[in-house]
Design an enzyme around this catalytic site. Structure first.
Site, short mmCIF file in Angstrom:
data_model
loop_
_atom_site.label_atom_id
_atom_site.label_comp_id
_atom_site.label_asym_id
_atom_site.label_seq_id
_atom_site.Cartn_x
_atom_site.Cartn_y
_atom_site.Cartn_z
N HIS A 46 0.80 -1.23 0.00
CA HIS A 46 0.00 0.00 0.00
C HIS A 46 0.84 1.28 0.00
CE1 HIS A 46 -3.72 -2.15 0.36
NE2 HIS A 46 -3.37 -2.73 1.48
N ARG A 71 6.85 -5.60 3.25
CA ARG A 71 5.56 -6.22 2.90
C ARG A 71 5.47 -6.24 1.39
NH1 ARG A 71 -0.38 -4.57 5.13
NH2 ARG A 71 0.10 -2.54 4.18
N GLU A 147 -6.42 -11.71 7.16
CA GLU A 147 -7.24 -10.49 7.04
C GLU A 147 -8.35 -10.67 6.01
OE1 GLU A 147 -4.72 -7.23 5.70
OE2 GLU A 147 -3.68 -8.47 4.23
N THR A 172 -7.85 -3.45 9.29
CA THR A 172 -8.90 -2.84 8.45
C THR A 172 -9.44 -3.84 7.44
OG1 THR A 172 -7.30 -1.89 6.89
CG2 THR A 172 -7.97 -0.51 8.75
N ASP A 173 -8.57 -4.64 6.83
CA ASP A 173 -9.08 -5.69 5.94
C ASP A 173 -9.87 -6.72 6.73
OD1 ASP A 173 -8.44 -5.11 3.20
OD2 ASP A 173 -6.33 -5.34 3.72
C1 3PY Z 1 -4.95 -3.73 7.21
O1 3PY Z 1 -5.39 -3.00 8.10
O2 3PY Z 1 -5.66 -4.46 6.51
C2 3PY Z 1 -3.54 -3.76 6.95
O3 3PY Z 1 -3.09 -4.52 6.11
C3 3PY Z 1 -2.65 -2.81 7.70
O4 3PY Z 1 -1.55 -2.47 6.97
MG MG Z 2 -4.55 -5.30 4.82
#
Ligand code: 3PY
Ligand code: MG
Length: 259
Positions: A46, A71, A147, A172-173
């Protein structure tokens, strides 16, 4: 070979606190590295960062004791091999959803016969030492992210994957996968319960649990719960947060008012 200080902390049962880098700059990476975190992760998923940006960032981090992670954008062995060859000491693989995907990530981080990593540690041997290949499988950290909805459902088979060092939660995912708003420091009961379930499963299998946060409040909470890899601060929020805090301390001036 230079040891991986984060893996050393984990072997001692201690947590490692780190940061994320989204800004494509060796200089800002160096500044962050000098702040004294255990690890820093160059975010090719990201962040606004390409491979050519990542190399001088890894070089900058290696001027300090901070351990460099990357990452990767996805679970692609050729990319995982490239970032390890460039000197990353750990790889975080996003959106891993089942055992086969976790095994693919682990294999990409290990030389044969344990894995499928190709030989060619061009910068890694400069950073790690001339005996890099001999000890790399022991020192490289393979971290996969849980996630996704499938990943939540199959957390047991992912977390029990042989050779995996840590499982990292993207809050967040994870929230989106649970049908919630993509909030980082998340208090929703379903989110809290899922995070706890992943943590407990990691503890049962002797795998380090990791998680991203938006700052010290949740970092402290997760450290207290037993997470071993916690993300305290990303570079972009470090910049913005400091500027906003300084603006807030001024009396009689607000942005756009002319004073
Ligand atoms: C998320 O919150 O999904 C992440 O991958 C944080 O970097
Ligand atoms: Mg993520």
């Amino acid at each position: 070979m230079r040891i991986n200080r984060v893996k050393q902390l984990w072997r001692q049962g201690k947590p490692a606190v780190g940061g994320f880098l989204a800004i494509p700059s060796g200089f800002s990476a160096e500044i962050m590295a000098h702040a004294g975190l255990d690890w820093l992760c160059v975010d090719l998923q990201h962040g606004c960062i390409d491979f050519v940006d990542a190399v001088p960032m890894l070089t900058a981090i290696s001027t300090t004791a901070t351990t460099p992670f990357v990452r990767v954008p996805g679970n692609e062995p050729s990319m995982i091999g490239r970032v390890l060859d460039a000197g990353a000491y750990g790889v975080i693989v996003p959106m891993v959803s089942n055992r086969a995907q976790a095994e693919r990530a682990v294999a990409a981080c290990r030389y044969p016969p344990a894995g499928i990593r190709s030989n060619g540690p061009n910068r890694a041997a400069l950073y790690g030492g001339a005996d890099y290949q001999k000890h790399a499988d022991r020192e490289m950290a393979c971290v996969v992210m849980i996630e996704t909805a499938e990943g939540i459902e199959k957390m047991e088979e992912i977390i029990s994957t042989p050779g995996l060092d840590a499982v990292y939660i993207g809050p967040t995912d994870l929230a989106l996968a649970l049908g919630l708003a993509p909030v980082m420091d998340n208090e929703e009961p379903a989110h809290v319960a899922t995070v706890t379930r992943i943590l407990e499963t990691c503890k049962r299998h002797g795998v380090v649990a990791g998680i991203h946060t938006a700052g010290s409040r949740f970092t402290q909470r997760y450290l207290d719960q037993g997470f071993g890899m916690v993300m305290l601060v990303p570079d972009r929020l470090a910049l913005a947060g400091y500027v906003k805090a300084e603006i807030g301390r001024l009396n009689g001036w607000a942005p756009g008012t002319g004073g």
